[in-house]
Design a protein around this motif. Structure first.
Motif, short mmCIF file in Angstrom:
data_model
loop_
_atom_site.label_atom_id
_atom_site.label_comp_id
_atom_site.label_asym_id
_atom_site.label_seq_id
_atom_site.Cartn_x
_atom_site.Cartn_y
_atom_site.Cartn_z
N LEU A 129 0.40 5.71 24.84
CA LEU A 129 0.22 5.88 23.44
C LEU A 129 1.64 6.62 23.46
O LEU A 129 2.04 7.78 23.92
CB LEU A 129 -0.92 6.84 22.51
N PHE A 130 2.15 6.53 21.91
CA PHE A 130 3.21 7.12 21.08
C PHE A 130 3.18 7.92 20.32
O PHE A 130 2.67 7.14 18.62
CB PHE A 130 4.95 6.47 21.04
N PRO A 131 2.05 8.63 20.07
CA PRO A 131 1.07 9.08 18.80
C PRO A 131 1.97 9.56 17.37
O PRO A 131 1.37 9.16 16.40
CB PRO A 131 0.27 10.12 19.34
N LEU A 132 3.24 9.93 17.17
CA LEU A 132 4.04 9.96 15.85
C LEU A 132 3.51 8.69 15.18
O LEU A 132 3.80 7.47 15.37
CB LEU A 132 5.46 10.19 16.28
N SER A 133 3.01 8.62 13.77
CA SER A 133 3.51 7.76 13.30
C SER A 133 3.38 8.00 11.60
O SER A 133 2.96 9.28 11.27
CB SER A 133 1.86 7.69 13.03
N LEU A 134 3.93 7.76 10.71
CA LEU A 134 4.08 7.97 9.27
C LEU A 134 4.52 6.90 8.64
O LEU A 134 4.82 5.50 9.11
CB LEU A 134 5.34 9.14 9.67
N ALA A 135 4.48 6.85 7.61
CA ALA A 135 4.43 6.37 6.18
C ALA A 135 6.17 5.24 6.10
O ALA A 135 6.07 3.71 6.83
CB ALA A 135 4.50 6.04 4.91
N TRP A 331 -6.44 2.93 6.49
CA TRP A 331 -5.38 3.35 5.50
C TRP A 331 -4.59 2.97 4.99
O TRP A 331 -3.06 3.82 4.85
CB TRP A 331 -5.27 3.65 7.01
N HIS A 332 -4.64 2.15 4.91
CA HIS A 332 -3.95 1.18 4.02
C HIS A 332 -4.64 1.99 2.75
O HIS A 332 -2.89 2.21 1.46
CB HIS A 332 -4.01 -0.45 3.54
N VAL A 333 -4.97 2.60 2.24
CA VAL A 333 -5.49 2.76 0.68
C VAL A 333 -4.84 4.01 0.84
O VAL A 333 -4.06 4.74 -0.23
CB VAL A 333 -6.97 2.78 0.46
N ARG A 334 -4.62 5.11 2.03
CA ARG A 334 -4.42 6.60 2.17
C ARG A 334 -2.56 6.29 1.37
O ARG A 334 -1.76 6.82 0.81
CB ARG A 334 -4.82 7.03 3.46
N GLU A 335 -2.34 5.04 2.35
CA GLU A 335 -1.05 5.12 3.16
C GLU A 335 0.01 4.51 1.24
O GLU A 335 1.07 4.32 1.16
CB GLU A 335 -0.55 4.46 3.77
N SER A 336 -0.49 3.54 0.10
CA SER A 336 -0.50 3.51 -0.97
C SER A 336 -0.25 4.29 -2.02
O SER A 336 0.01 4.36 -3.25
CB SER A 336 -1.04 2.29 -1.16
N ILE A 337 -1.00 5.70 -1.61
CA ILE A 337 -1.45 6.20 -3.09
C ILE A 337 0.82 6.84 -3.34
O ILE A 337 0.21 7.05 -4.73
CB ILE A 337 -1.58 7.67 -2.50
N PRO A 338 1.33 6.80 -2.35
CA PRO A 338 2.99 7.23 -2.95
C PRO A 338 3.42 5.95 -4.05
O PRO A 338 3.92 5.54 -4.91
CB PRO A 338 3.93 7.59 -1.49
N LEU A 339 3.22 4.90 -3.34
CA LEU A 339 3.45 3.64 -3.91
C LEU A 339 2.88 3.31 -5.47
O LEU A 339 3.20 2.89 -6.53
CB LEU A 339 4.04 2.81 -3.80
N ALA A 340 1.53 2.95 -5.62
CA ALA A 340 0.94 3.12 -6.37
C ALA A 340 1.03 4.66 -7.59
O ALA A 340 1.65 4.32 -9.16
CB ALA A 340 0.10 3.76 -6.97
N GLN A 341 1.63 5.98 -7.63
CA GLN A 341 2.14 7.16 -8.12
C GLN A 341 3.60 6.66 -9.20
O GLN A 341 3.82 6.59 -10.35
CB GLN A 341 2.55 8.00 -7.55
N ALA A 342 4.06 6.05 -7.82
CA ALA A 342 5.74 5.44 -8.63
C ALA A 342 5.63 4.51 -9.36
O ALA A 342 6.58 4.35 -10.59
CB ALA A 342 6.26 4.63 -7.20
#
Length: 480
Positions: A129-135, A331-342
């Motif tokens: 596992l390489f645990p670094l994870s970001l949008a 997780w997709h819901v969480r990661e979609s917040i910036p896109l939805a805000q835009a």
């Protein structure tokens, strides 16, 4: 003043096809958030460390400044050129080799231009596992992650990129190569040069390779979504999660129901739990539990935690994902917040951190302050609560011209938010860096002693001031 002979020299060093001066260079000259469109003298794409060093030596000789760039996904205008047309953009994306994986040492040594998601995939194929994870993991590079000390969703367990790095290879501002790729967990031999370059945003040297930590793959990984009655109870839930799950807690994200309402409006195909509970549960929390034993063991511990949380009153309702697909949907819901805000319209973003224990008071204070000073503004609050990092964003009021609101009030909103952050002992930049966007903020909120030491380090390592000038420190502070 550069000459055609200088461009010819760059072409000889890396190959003519890898020195771009004409045509559409938007991919390298426009920042990720489209706030700054610079103009490069040339985009140079070296294939290896020796070529990077040769390019730096050529630039140093001509006093040409260098902007190192990975995937160009930064959010603080730190990896794009200015509009002078005099800077070389040094793109490292051709340098994308995995040099070595050491199973016994649990490390992998990789070129700086490796895409983050590719490294995750390589590690997984090796059973690690390489645990670094970001949008932006599908396009950001590990060199950029190190240059900005990127955070992401698993900092609560594994730390920022800094904590995942055991060694670096760096080309200095003089074009020399420092090889610090030993991969040792214990090496107490003087100053930790690695930590100087991590988070320096290309202002001290150019990271060309890194030795990164790996971990065993968890036997099971479960995700839960909980509705909580307040930010204070979200912090109580975090404490319970630490106590019940220990190192198994690998994700703890908070999302305001108002932020989630944007996802509902602009991405109706996504299913979001507990949207009908806005009044009794104004926040939701996304938890991840990684277990080294089994899925059954993980589920038992997770369910035990949620039962305790329900009894405690810090959770109103909760659901545990029943499959990997359901977990990904959450997780997709969480990661979609910036896109939805835009999609909702222009907004003022803040990447701030406050000690987790003080976040509820900060939110109460900042919310009330903004509503008092700018009635009608909408707070879009979400982020990595497990490590104290909020994306505390401000949307224009529903009525009126959103672009005009941004134009007339962005500086004022930033001032109000950053003053509140300072009042609660926090940081105005948690994981996005300073770049060129927040140089003035660093001058205001960092201590004079710290700034003096930063200037001394910059002068010592980059006396000509050619490494990404105007980023982190003002250009006047960079000059020799």
């Amino acid at each position: 003043m550069t000459t055609p002979a200088f461009i010819d020299e760059l072409r000889q060093l890396v190959g003519a096809t890898h020195v771009l001066t004409d045509g559409d260079l938007t991919a390298w000259e426009l920042d990720w958030r489209r706030r700054s469109h610079g103009k490069a003298l040339a985009v140079v794409r070296p294939a290896n460390t020796d070529e990077v060093a040769a390019v730096v030596r050529a630039c140093a000789k001509e006093r040409v400044s260098i902007v190192a760039q990975g995937g160009n996904t930064g959010l603080s205008v730190g990896s794009t050129p200015d509009d002078s047309g005099t800077q070389v953009v040094l793109s490292l994306t051709r340098m994308n080799a995995v040099r070595h994986i050491d199973h016994a040492n649990l490390t992998m040594t990789v070129d700086a231009g490796c895409i983050l998601q590719s490294l995750q995939d390589v590690a997984e194929k090796e059973g690690l596992l390489f645990p670094l994870s970001l949008a932006a993991e599908g396009s950001c590079t590990i060199g950029g992650n190190l240059g900005t000390n990127a955070g992401g969703t698993q900092v609560v367990r594994y730390g920022n990129t800094r904590e995942l790095c055991l060694g670096l290879e760096v080309v200095t501002a003089q074009g020399e190569v420092w090889d610090g790729l030993k991969g040792l967990r214990k090496d107490n031999t003087g100053y930790d040069l690695r930590d100087l370059f991590i988070g320096s945003e290309g202002t001290l040297g150019i990271i060309t390779a890194a030795t990164m930590k790996l971990y065993p793959q968890p036997a099971a990984q479960l995700t839960a979504w909980a509705a909580v009655p307040s930010m204070q109870t979200a912090i109580r839930l975090l404490g319970l999660a630490h106590k019940q799950l220990g190192a198994g807690l690998t994700g703890f994200e908070v999302m305001g129901q108002f932020a989630l309402s944007f996802v509902t409006r602009h991405m109706p195909q996504l299913r979001i739990p507990f949207t009908d509970m806005k009044d009794e549960a104004p926040y939701c929390v996304l938890l991840e539990n990684s277990d080294s034993e089994s899925e059954q063991h993980a589920r038992e511990r997770f369910e035990s935690l949620l039962e305790l949380a329900l009894e405690d009153g810090c959770v109103v309702d909760a659901v545990v994902a029943e499959s990997i697909a359901q977990a990904r949907e959450l997780w997709h819901v969480r990661e979609s917040i910036p896109l939805a805000q835009a999609e909702e319209g222009p907004n003022i973003k803040h990447d701030i951190s406050v000690a987790a224990s003080r976040i509820p008071d900060f939110v109460d204070y900042a919310d009330a302050l903004l509503q008092r000073e700018l009635p009608g503004v909408r707070i879009v609050n979400f982020g990595h609560l497990g490590d104290g990092n909020l994306h505390y964003n401000v949307q224009a009021p529903t009525e009126g011209d959103a672009k005009a609101f941004m134009r007339d009030n962005e500086d004022r909103v930033n001032h109000l938010v950053y003053e509140a952050v300072a009042k609660f002992g926090g940081s105005f930049s948690a994981e996005h860096g300073v770049g060129g966007l927040k140089v003035d903020k660093l001058q205001k909120y960092q201590s004079p002693v710290a700034l003096s030491m930063m200037r001394a380090i910059k002068q010592a390592l980059d006396p000509l001031g050619i490494m990404n000038p105007g980023r982190i420190l003002p250009v006047a502070d960079n000059a020799s």
